[in-house]
Design an enzyme around this catalytic site. Structure first.
Site, short mmCIF file in Angstrom:
data_model
loop_
_atom_site.label_atom_id
_atom_site.label_comp_id
_atom_site.label_asym_id
_atom_site.label_seq_id
_atom_site.Cartn_x
_atom_site.Cartn_y
_atom_site.Cartn_z
N CYS A 202 -2.09 -3.28 8.59
CA CYS A 202 -2.21 -2.10 8.84
C CYS A 202 -1.70 -2.37 10.21
O CYS A 202 -0.70 -1.91 10.99
CB CYS A 202 -3.18 -1.45 8.95
N CYS B 37 0.53 -1.02 0.23
CA CYS B 37 -0.63 -0.06 -0.08
C CYS B 37 1.02 1.18 -0.11
O CYS B 37 0.34 2.30 -0.24
CB CYS B 37 -1.02 0.30 1.19
#
Ligand code: FES
Length: 142
Positions: free
Chosen positions: A104, A35
């Protein structure tokens, strides 16, 4: 719209400990190649304790919430206690994260560990429970 817990929203809207420690004792930077998000942790150590923890995160909302929570969990802990903070503990404290956001939640604990490792290397000390450096990006979570 993914389902975020109230705690995630709270830490995303009002992140704690954002910033930089200029004379940090240890710095840890991690990124996720997929990402492109980046996270840096700064630590200040006194008497073997994390006297201060700050972070800068350029990333998604979950990454911001995760860094904020990780910094709160780490602050005031001894180095040995702080290295036990795992991504799943952080996610638990946040009352869960959507499945596609697990990667994350890995970043916070990884960046913190890296900052502690940086400190240990500079001081030439070993910290019980501190893992060897892993190759970056080869832990994608489940
Ligand atoms: Fe990359 Fe969240 S999408 S850290």
């Amino acid at each position: 719209m993914p389902m975020y817990s109230g705690k995630v929203m709270d830490h995303f809207m009002n992140p704690r400990n954002v910033g930089e420690i200029k004379d940090a004792d240890g710095i840890g930077e991690v990124g996720n190649p997929v990402c492109g998000d980046m996270m840096t942790f700064f630590i200040k150590v006194k008497d073997n304790r994390l006297e201060d923890v700050k972070f800068q995160t350029f990333g998604c909302g979950a990454a911001v919430a995760v860094s904020s929570m990780t910094s709160e969990m780490a602050k005031g802990k001894t180095l040995e206690e702080a290295v036990k903070i795992t991504p799943s503990l952080v996610a638990q404290e946040l009352e869960g994260l959507p499945k596609n956001k697990y990667h994350c939640s890995n970043l916070g604990a990884q960046a913190l560990q890296k900052a502690i490792r940086d400190y240990a290397q500079k001081k030439g000390i070993t910290i019980e429970g501190l893992e060897e450096e892993k190759g970056e990006g080869d832990e994608e979570g489940e």
